[in-house]
Motif scaffolding. Structure first.
Motif, PDB file in Angstrom:
ATOM      1  N   LEU A  55       0.831  -1.204   0.000  1.00 42.03           N
ATOM      2  CA  LEU A  55       0.000   0.000   0.000  1.00 42.03           C
ATOM      3  C   LEU A  55       0.870   1.260   0.000  1.00 42.03           C
ATOM      4  CD1 LEU A  55      -2.783   1.368   0.259  1.00 42.03           C
ATOM      5  CD2 LEU A  55      -2.485   1.224   2.735  1.00 42.03           C
ATOM      6  N   LEU A  56       1.886   1.283   0.836  1.00 44.05           N
ATOM      7  CA  LEU A  56       2.776   2.443   0.894  1.00 44.05           C
ATOM      8  C   LEU A  56       3.554   2.605  -0.411  1.00 44.05           C
ATOM      9  CD1 LEU A  56       4.096   2.186   4.549  1.00 44.05           C
ATOM     10  CD2 LEU A  56       2.374   3.741   3.648  1.00 44.05           C
ATOM     11  N   SER A  57       3.899   1.506  -1.056  1.00 48.26           N
ATOM     12  CA  SER A  57       4.609   1.584  -2.338  1.00 48.26           C
ATOM     13  C   SER A  57       3.735   2.198  -3.418  1.00 48.26           C
ATOM     14  CB  SER A  57       5.058   0.197  -2.781  1.00 48.26           C
ATOM     15  OG  SER A  57       5.936  -0.364  -1.840  1.00 48.26           O
ATOM     16  N   VAL A  58       2.490   1.793  -3.489  1.00 46.79           N
ATOM     17  CA  VAL A  58       1.567   2.348  -4.485  1.00 46.79           C
ATOM     18  C   VAL A  58       1.319   3.821  -4.219  1.00 46.79           C
ATOM     19  CG1 VAL A  58      -0.835   2.252  -5.299  1.00 46.79           C
ATOM     20  CG2 VAL A  58       0.468   0.152  -5.022  1.00 46.79           C
ATOM     21  N   VAL A  59       1.114   4.176  -2.965  1.00 48.54           N
ATOM     22  CA  VAL A  59       0.857   5.569  -2.610  1.00 48.54           C
ATOM     23  C   VAL A  59       2.075   6.431  -2.919  1.00 48.54           C
ATOM     24  CG1 VAL A  59       0.435   7.100  -0.650  1.00 48.54           C
ATOM     25  CG2 VAL A  59      -0.913   5.046  -0.930  1.00 48.54           C
ATOM     26  N   THR A  60       3.262   5.933  -2.634  1.00 45.19           N
ATOM     27  CA  THR A  60       4.475   6.688  -2.937  1.00 45.19           C
ATOM     28  C   THR A  60       4.629   6.879  -4.436  1.00 45.19           C
ATOM     29  OG1 THR A  60       5.530   5.815  -0.949  1.00 45.19           O
ATOM     30  CG2 THR A  60       6.974   6.733  -2.623  1.00 45.19           C
ATOM     31  N   ALA A  61       4.337   5.850  -5.216  1.00 44.01           N
ATOM     32  CA  ALA A  61       4.412   5.982  -6.670  1.00 44.01           C
ATOM     33  C   ALA A  61       3.413   7.015  -7.181  1.00 44.01           C
ATOM     34  CB  ALA A  61       4.153   4.626  -7.321  1.00 44.01           C
ATOM     35  N   LEU A  62       2.221   7.046  -6.605  1.00 43.21           N
ATOM     36  CA  LEU A  62       1.231   8.055  -6.992  1.00 43.21           C
ATOM     37  C   LEU A  62       1.708   9.458  -6.646  1.00 43.21           C
ATOM     38  CD1 LEU A  62      -2.167   6.415  -5.990  1.00 43.21           C
ATOM     39  CD2 LEU A  62      -1.345   6.918  -8.283  1.00 43.21           C
ATOM     40  N   GLU A  63       2.279   9.619  -5.465  1.00 39.20           N
ATOM     41  CA  GLU A  63       2.784  10.933  -5.076  1.00 39.20           C
ATOM     42  C   GLU A  63       3.875  11.408  -6.021  1.00 39.20           C
ATOM     43  OE1 GLU A  63       2.228  12.050  -0.485  1.00 39.20           O
ATOM     44  OE2 GLU A  63       3.893  10.709  -0.908  1.00 39.20           O
ATOM     45  N   VAL A  64       4.777  10.525  -6.363  1.00 37.74           N
ATOM     46  CA  VAL A  64       5.849  10.898  -7.288  1.00 37.74           C
ATOM     47  C   VAL A  64       5.269  11.265  -8.652  1.00 37.74           C
ATOM     48  CG1 VAL A  64       7.839   9.998  -8.553  1.00 37.74           C
ATOM     49  CG2 VAL A  64       7.636   9.596  -6.103  1.00 37.74           C
ATOM     50  N   ALA A  65       4.286  10.505  -9.117  1.00 37.59           N
ATOM     51  CA  ALA A  65       3.671  10.806 -10.408  1.00 37.59           C
ATOM     52  C   ALA A  65       3.006  12.172 -10.404  1.00 37.59           C
ATOM     53  CB  ALA A  65       2.653   9.727 -10.768  1.00 37.59           C
ATOM     54  N   PHE A  66       2.308  12.520  -9.334  1.00 39.33           N
ATOM     55  CA  PHE A  66       1.645  13.809  -9.281  1.00 39.33           C
ATOM     56  C   PHE A  66       2.633  14.949  -9.087  1.00 39.33           C
ATOM     57  CE2 PHE A  66      -2.161  11.263  -8.117  1.00 39.33           C
ATOM     58  CZ  PHE A  66      -2.882  11.592  -9.249  1.00 39.33           C
ATOM     59  N   SER A 144      -3.349  10.828  -1.564  1.00 37.53           N
ATOM     60  CA  SER A 144      -2.287   9.835  -1.370  1.00 37.53           C
ATOM     61  C   SER A 144      -1.523  10.121  -0.081  1.00 37.53           C
ATOM     62  CB  SER A 144      -1.348   9.793  -2.574  1.00 37.53           C
ATOM     63  OG  SER A 144      -0.699  11.022  -2.745  1.00 37.53           O
ATOM     64  N   SER A 145      -1.336  11.392   0.247  1.00 39.17           N
ATOM     65  CA  SER A 145      -0.691  11.731   1.522  1.00 39.17           C
ATOM     66  C   SER A 145      -1.561  11.298   2.698  1.00 39.17           C
ATOM     67  CB  SER A 145      -0.423  13.232   1.605  1.00 39.17           C
ATOM     68  OG  SER A 145       0.523  13.618   0.650  1.00 39.17           O
TER      69      SER A 145
END
Length: 181
Positions: A55-66, A144-145
Motif C-alpha cells: 500500500l505504501l509503495s503504491v501511494v508513494t508511486a502516486l505521489e511521485v507521479a503527481f 495519497s498523503s
C-alpha cells in the motif's frame, strides 16, 4: 532491417538505465527495511509492516507521479507531446507565428482582431487544461498523503499499544518506524 539512429539508441539506453536505477534503489530500500524490521523487532510488527508495504509503495508511486507531472511530463521527455495542452500551446504558437511572419499583410487587410481572437481561443484552451490540472493533481496528491499518513499513524498506534501491553519494549516498537522513515 535498418539500424536505429544514434539518438534513438542513446534515448533507449538512458530510459533503460534510469528505470534499472530506480528499480535497484527501490528493491534495496525495501529489502533493507524489511530485513531490519524482521531482525530487530517483534513478529507482530514485522507482519503489519510487511502487509503495509504494498500500500505504501503504491501511494508513494502516486505521489511521485503527481509531483513530477505524470504521463504528460514523460511524453514531453520522449518528445511525443500529443496532449490537449501541448496541442493548444502549438496552436497558440502557430497563430502568433503566422501573424508575425505576415505582419504587413495582417496590417494591410486589418486582420489584427482575427489573429487576436484565434490566439485568445488557443490560450483559453491552455487555461482550461491548467485549471483542471490545478484541481485534480493536488487533490490526488493530498489523498495519497492522507492514505500514507493514516497507514503510518495506525501502525504507530499499534506499535505503542503493543509496547503498553508489554509485548514489545519501546526500542522494538520504534525501530521499524525509524527504518522506514
Amino acid at each position: 532491417t535498418c539500424p536505429l539512429p544514434a539518438s534513438q539508441v542513446d534515448k533507449a539506453k538512458a530510459i533503460t538505465t534510469e528505470q534499472l536505477d530506480v528499480v535497484a534503489q527501490l528493491a534495496g530500500g525495501l529489502g533493507s527495511s524489511l530485513a531490519i524490521i524482521f531482525w530487530l523487532c517483534s513478529w507482530q510488527l514485522a507482519l503489519v509492516w510487511a502487509a503495509a508495504m504494498p500500500l505504501l509503495s503504491v501511494v508513494t508511486a502516486l505521489e511521485v507521479a503527481f509531483m513530477t507531472g505524470g504521463a504528460e511530463e514523460a511524453a514531453k521527455k520522449r518528445g511525443k507531446e500529443e496532449t490537449r495542452r501541448a496541442l493548444a500551446e502549438s496552436s497558440a504558437n502557430k497563430v502568433v507565428g503566422e501573424a508575425v511572419m505576415g505582419i504587413r499583410t495582417v496590417a494591410s487587410f486589418n486582420l489584427e482582431q482575427r489573429f487576436f481572437d484565434g490566439y485568445e481561443r488557443s490560450t483559453q484552451a491552455i487555461s482550461q487544461v491548467q485549471k483542471r490540472d490545478a484541481i485534480v493533481g493536488p487533490f490526488f496528491l493530498g489523498f495519497s498523503s492522507l492514505v500514507m499518513y493514516s497507514t503510518m499513524g495506525a501502525i504507530f498506534f499499534y506499535s505503542v499499544w503493543l509496547a503498553n501491553e508489554g509485548v514489545v519494549d519501546f526500542i522494538k516498537a520504534m525501530v521499524p518506524l525509524m527504518a522506514i522513515m
